[in-house]
Structures are given as structure tokens and as C-alpha cells.
Design an enzyme around this catalytic site. Structure first.
Site, PDB file in Angstrom:
ATOM      1  N   ALA A  61       0.779  -1.195  -0.055  1.00 47.70           N
ATOM      2  CA  ALA A  61      -0.168  -0.051  -0.070  1.00 47.70           C
ATOM      3  C   ALA A  61       1.086   1.311  -0.087  1.00 47.70           C
ATOM      4  CB  ALA A  61      -1.090   0.123   1.180  1.00 47.70           C
ATOM      5  N   GLU A  62       2.025   1.288   0.895  1.00 47.04           N
ATOM      6  CA  GLU A  62       2.933   2.264   0.831  1.00 47.04           C
ATOM      7  C   GLU A  62       3.533   2.604  -0.484  1.00 47.04           C
ATOM      8  OE1 GLU A  62       5.031   5.682   2.721  1.00 47.04           O
ATOM      9  OE2 GLU A  62       3.231   4.655   3.624  1.00 47.04           O
ATOM     10  N   THR A  63       3.747   1.588  -1.027  1.00 49.27           N
ATOM     11  CA  THR A  63       4.584   1.755  -2.256  1.00 49.27           C
ATOM     12  C   THR A  63       3.799   2.229  -3.320  1.00 49.27           C
ATOM     13  OG1 THR A  63       6.184  -0.359  -1.700  1.00 49.27           O
ATOM     14  CG2 THR A  63       5.723   0.332  -4.038  1.00 49.27           C
TER      15      THR A  63
END
Length: 90
Positions: A61-63
Site C-alpha cells: 500500500a505504501e509503495t
């Protein structure tokens, strides 16, 4: 090569030799207002009980969020990184 393919190639280059690369995260598609990716569920992303590690999900998700944000700004003037992330695994 189409512009989208050039952007995808650039993103893949950014990911080389990073945690993104190590986890096998791939950026598969992007457009003006979206980005898609995938990550394998294998020994790199398992927790000790053999299930997908919640931290790996958060890394995916962060990526996607950080790369998606980076595609929206002038990177010669701004940088996009995660500031806060919260996840519940139900």
C-alpha cells in the site's frame, strides 16, 4: 514506446535494489489518476505461520501510494514519501 510504458519503465527502475524489489512488488499499470501493482504471497512475504504478513500488505500500500503521489508532482521540486499509515487486518 507509449508515454505510459515509459512511465512504467521509469517506476520499475526506481524500484530496483530496494525493499520493493526484494518483496517482488511490481507496478503493473498506471494512468493519470490511478496506479496498480501486485505482490507475490511467498516466502518473502509470509509470516512464520505461513500466511501473508500484515507488514507486507502495508508495504504494498505504501509503495503504490508514494509512487502514485510522485507521479503527480514535479520531482525536481518535491519529494513524496509516506508520512503515516495505519492498517487493520481483520
Amino acid at each position: 514506446m507509449q508515454k505510459n510504458e515509459q512511465v512504467l519503465d521509469k517506476m520499475r527502475e526506481w524500484c530496483q535494489n530496494t525493499m520493493i524489489d526484494h518483496l517482488g512488488i511490481e507496478i503493473t499499470e498506471c494512468g493519470q489518476d490511478y496506479i496498480c501493482g501486485k505482490m507475490p504471497v511467498d516466502k518473502r512475504t509470509h509470516q512464520p505461520m505461513g500466511l501473508l504478513h500484515g507488514g507486507a500488505s502495508v508495504a504494498l500500500a505504501e509503495t503504490l501510494a508514494s509512487i502514485g503521489a510522485a507521479l503527480q508532482v514535479d520531482l525536481s521540486k518535491k519529494a513524496c514519501v509516506g508520512l503515516e499509515i495505519n492498517a487493520n487486518h481483520l
